[in-house]
Design an enzyme around this catalytic site. Structure first.
Site, short mmCIF file in Angstrom:
data_model
loop_
_atom_site.label_atom_id
_atom_site.label_comp_id
_atom_site.label_asym_id
_atom_site.label_seq_id
_atom_site.Cartn_x
_atom_site.Cartn_y
_atom_site.Cartn_z
N CYS A 126 0.81 -1.22 0.00
CA CYS A 126 0.00 0.00 0.00
C CYS A 126 0.84 1.27 0.00
O CYS A 126 0.32 2.36 -0.25
CB CYS A 126 -0.97 -0.01 1.18
SG CYS A 126 -2.12 -1.38 1.10
N HIS A 269 -3.08 7.12 3.04
CA HIS A 269 -3.50 5.84 2.45
C HIS A 269 -4.88 5.47 2.97
O HIS A 269 -5.13 5.46 4.18
CB HIS A 269 -2.47 4.76 2.79
CG HIS A 269 -2.95 3.38 2.49
ND1 HIS A 269 -3.51 3.05 1.28
CD2 HIS A 269 -2.97 2.25 3.24
CE1 HIS A 269 -3.85 1.77 1.30
NE2 HIS A 269 -3.54 1.26 2.48
N ASN A 299 -10.14 0.21 0.44
CA ASN A 299 -8.68 0.22 0.36
C ASN A 299 -8.27 -0.38 -0.98
O ASN A 299 -8.44 -1.57 -1.20
CB ASN A 299 -8.12 -0.59 1.53
CG ASN A 299 -6.60 -0.63 1.55
OD1 ASN A 299 -5.94 -0.26 0.57
ND2 ASN A 299 -6.05 -1.06 2.66
O1 UT7 Z 1 -3.55 -1.27 3.75
C1 UT7 Z 1 -2.42 -1.73 4.45
C2 UT7 Z 1 -2.46 -1.32 5.88
N1 UT7 Z 1 -3.64 -1.80 6.48
C3 UT7 Z 1 -4.18 -1.16 7.51
O2 UT7 Z 1 -3.70 -0.12 7.91
C4 UT7 Z 1 -5.38 -1.78 8.18
C5 UT7 Z 1 -5.23 -1.71 9.70
N2 UT7 Z 1 -6.26 -2.35 10.46
C6 UT7 Z 1 -7.57 -1.99 10.44
O3 UT7 Z 1 -8.02 -1.16 9.66
C7 UT7 Z 1 -8.47 -2.59 11.49
O4 UT7 Z 1 -7.69 -3.25 12.43
C8 UT7 Z 1 -9.54 -3.58 10.92
C9 UT7 Z 1 -10.58 -2.81 10.10
C10 UT7 Z 1 -8.88 -4.65 10.08
C11 UT7 Z 1 -10.26 -4.20 12.10
O5 UT7 Z 1 -10.88 -3.20 12.89
P1 UT7 Z 1 -10.58 -3.06 14.46
O6 UT7 Z 1 -11.53 -2.06 14.96
O7 UT7 Z 1 -9.13 -2.76 14.61
O8 UT7 Z 1 -10.93 -4.46 15.04
P2 UT7 Z 1 -9.92 -5.39 15.82
O9 UT7 Z 1 -8.89 -5.94 14.89
O10 UT7 Z 1 -9.45 -4.71 17.07
O11 UT7 Z 1 -10.88 -6.56 16.24
C12 UT7 Z 1 -11.94 -6.36 17.18
C13 UT7 Z 1 -12.89 -7.51 17.03
C14 UT7 Z 1 -12.20 -8.86 16.90
O12 UT7 Z 1 -12.95 -9.80 17.61
P3 UT7 Z 1 -12.45 -10.28 19.08
O13 UT7 Z 1 -11.09 -10.90 18.87
O14 UT7 Z 1 -12.40 -9.03 19.91
O15 UT7 Z 1 -13.50 -11.25 19.49
C15 UT7 Z 1 -12.30 -9.17 15.44
O16 UT7 Z 1 -12.34 -10.55 15.16
O17 UT7 Z 1 -13.63 -7.30 15.81
C16 UT7 Z 1 -13.61 -8.52 15.08
N3 UT7 Z 1 -13.78 -8.21 13.69
C17 UT7 Z 1 -14.97 -8.05 13.14
N4 UT7 Z 1 -16.21 -8.09 13.67
C18 UT7 Z 1 -17.23 -7.86 12.85
C19 UT7 Z 1 -12.83 -8.06 12.75
N5 UT7 Z 1 -13.41 -7.79 11.56
C20 UT7 Z 1 -14.74 -7.79 11.77
C21 UT7 Z 1 -15.86 -7.57 10.97
N6 UT7 Z 1 -17.08 -7.62 11.54
N7 UT7 Z 1 -15.75 -7.31 9.65
#
Ligand code: UT7
Length: 382
Positions: A126, A269, A299
């Site tokens: 990215c 980004h 993205n």
């Molecule tokens: O492009 C290259 C660089 N990429 C990035 O910069 C992306 C960076 N990361 C993100 O944008 C975010 O971390 C995500 C959008 C991928 C995830 O959002 P988040 O608010 O950071 O969620 P999280 O990873 O802290 O996860 C919280 C919970 C987890 O469940 P548990 O472990 O707490 O039970 C995930 O499994 O949310 C869960 N989760 C979801 N729940 C519902 C992750 N994706 C989803 C989803 N729907 N689509």
């Protein structure tokens, strides 16, 4: 030129690269959150995706439409917007090339009718477009070339598992390009400073584990995760993204001698709206100076920043010459920032361009993993 153990920064002298053309190419197929959820039978909902990422919809490339097809469309649009200027080099930033070998850039140059100019792919996920922009700028300053065409293009739907709720809602397909020419640092569109960095200790955080020389392609054992699909440890990546883009932005602003409060435009980004807001808040950039397309494109990896640069709404809001900060973060881990004057260039757009021969189309189609179901091509052939 300045460098440190961790980063590589450079500031313009009397001659630098100036953006003279901008173009975009998006697939026609719009996929909203409910459609992504239905496609992968995902355990999530529209509200979660909107509030946690800022994404409402994205574009998916039609079956048989490759990264190269989008890159040709974007390149064509950038050349039309720069009327009369002819590229003497092509740099294509992508993580989803048309084939493992050869690079996609030479075929894109050929299809754009650019003859035998040097053409190469650049892989920084990215951060790829800003790596390519910084590289092309350095080549212009060195006199190696004078009018490089820089394209960011990706079709992440070809590597993302539609059943993975942590990545499938986030990524979309697209391409965008800028044409550079030599010019003075005072000119609209002039690249003023660049900052690049990488940290391979995090190379497993954003990865397609199989299919390279480390783990050559072979079918996964029954019940095991598919090693040929894209995986991202989102929560860990999130923290790195905020930190690295903020630090890199500060370095490039320092190189340029610009205070964040003087910026006319901030384009980060388009990974996650919350990440973008966190970086902008830390830098002290006012909300009305932050621009993006994440709500409508998701993205798009290497295409994400140039797609914002090609958005007519941004051109309506930012005056030519205004101070602009671009910053990106991606797999590698990599990060990059560029300080430039906002260009005085009306952006163009073109549809994806289909390859001329049936054999090329067949090669593209055979590349799609079997679990990818895409709609029939709807974009006009060219
Ligand atoms: O492009 C290259 C660089 N990429 C990035 O910069 C992306 C960076 N990361 C993100 O944008 C975010 O971390 C995500 C959008 C991928 C995830 O959002 P988040 O608010 O950071 O969620 P999280 O990873 O802290 O996860 C919280 C919970 C987890 O469940 P548990 O472990 O707490 O039970 C995930 O499994 O949310 C869960 N989760 C979801 N729940 C519902 C992750 N994706 C989803 C989803 N729907 N689509």
């Amino acid at each position: 030129m300045m460098s440190s153990a961790e980063n590589h920064a450079s500031r313009s002298g009397d001659r630098t690269a100036v953006i003279t053309g901008i173009g975009a190419c998006l697939p026609e197929h719009v996929v909203d959150n409910d459609a992504v959820i239905a496609r992968g039978a995902l355990r999530t909902d529209d509200t979660w995706i909107r509030t946690r990422t800022g994404i409402a919809r994205r574009r998916h490339a039609a079956a048989g439409t490759s990264t190269g097809d989008l890159a040709v469309g974007a390149g064509r649009a950038a050349l039309a917007s720069a009327a009369g200027h002819r590229p003497d080099m092509l740099v294509l930033a992508t993580t989803t090339p048309d084939h493992p070998c050869p690079a996609t850039a030479p075929a894109v140059a050929h299809r754009l009718g650019l003859g035998t100019i040097p053409a190469f792919d650049l892989a920084a996920v990215c951060s790829g477009f800003l790596y390519a922009l910084a590289t092309a700028t350095a080549l212009v300053r060195a006199g190696t070339c004078s009018t490089p065409l820089v394209i960011g293009a990706d079709t992440f739907t070809t590597i993302v598992d539609p059943r993975d709720r942590e990545t499938a809602p986030i990524f979309g397909d697209g391409a965008a390009a800028v044409l550079l020419g030599p010019g003075h640092p005072d000119a609209p569109g002039a690249v003023i400073a660049t900052d690049l960095g990488a940290d391979g200790s995090g190379s497993d955080l954003i990865t397609v584990p199989g299919g390279g020389s480390r783990h050559p392609r072979r079918p996964p054992p029954q019940g095991e995760p598919d090693p040929y699909c894209f995986r991202m440890q989102g929560r860990t990546v999130y923290a790195h993204a905020v930190r690295r883009m903020t630090e890199s932005s500060r370095r490039v602003l320092g190189q340029a001698g610009w205070h964040p409060g003087t910026l006319g435009a901030f384009i980060g980004h388009q990974a996650n709206q919350r990440i973008l807001d966190a970086v902008a808040e830390r830098l002290g950039i006012a909300p009305d100076r932050r621009f993006g397309t994440i709500h409508d494109t998701g993205n798009t990896a290497a295409a994400s920043i140039p797609l914002v640069m090609a958005d007519p709404a941004v051109h309506a809001a930012v005056e030519p010459g205004e101070r602009t900060l671009l910053t990106a973060f991606g797999g590698g881990l990599t990060w990059a920032s560029v300080a430039l004057n906002w260009p005085d260039t009306a952006p163009g757009s073109q549809p994806p361009s289909r390859p001329d021969s049936a054999s090329a189309r067949a090669a593209d189609l055979s590349r799609s993993p079997s679990w990818i179901t895409t709609t029939p091509a709807s974009a006009p052939a060219s």
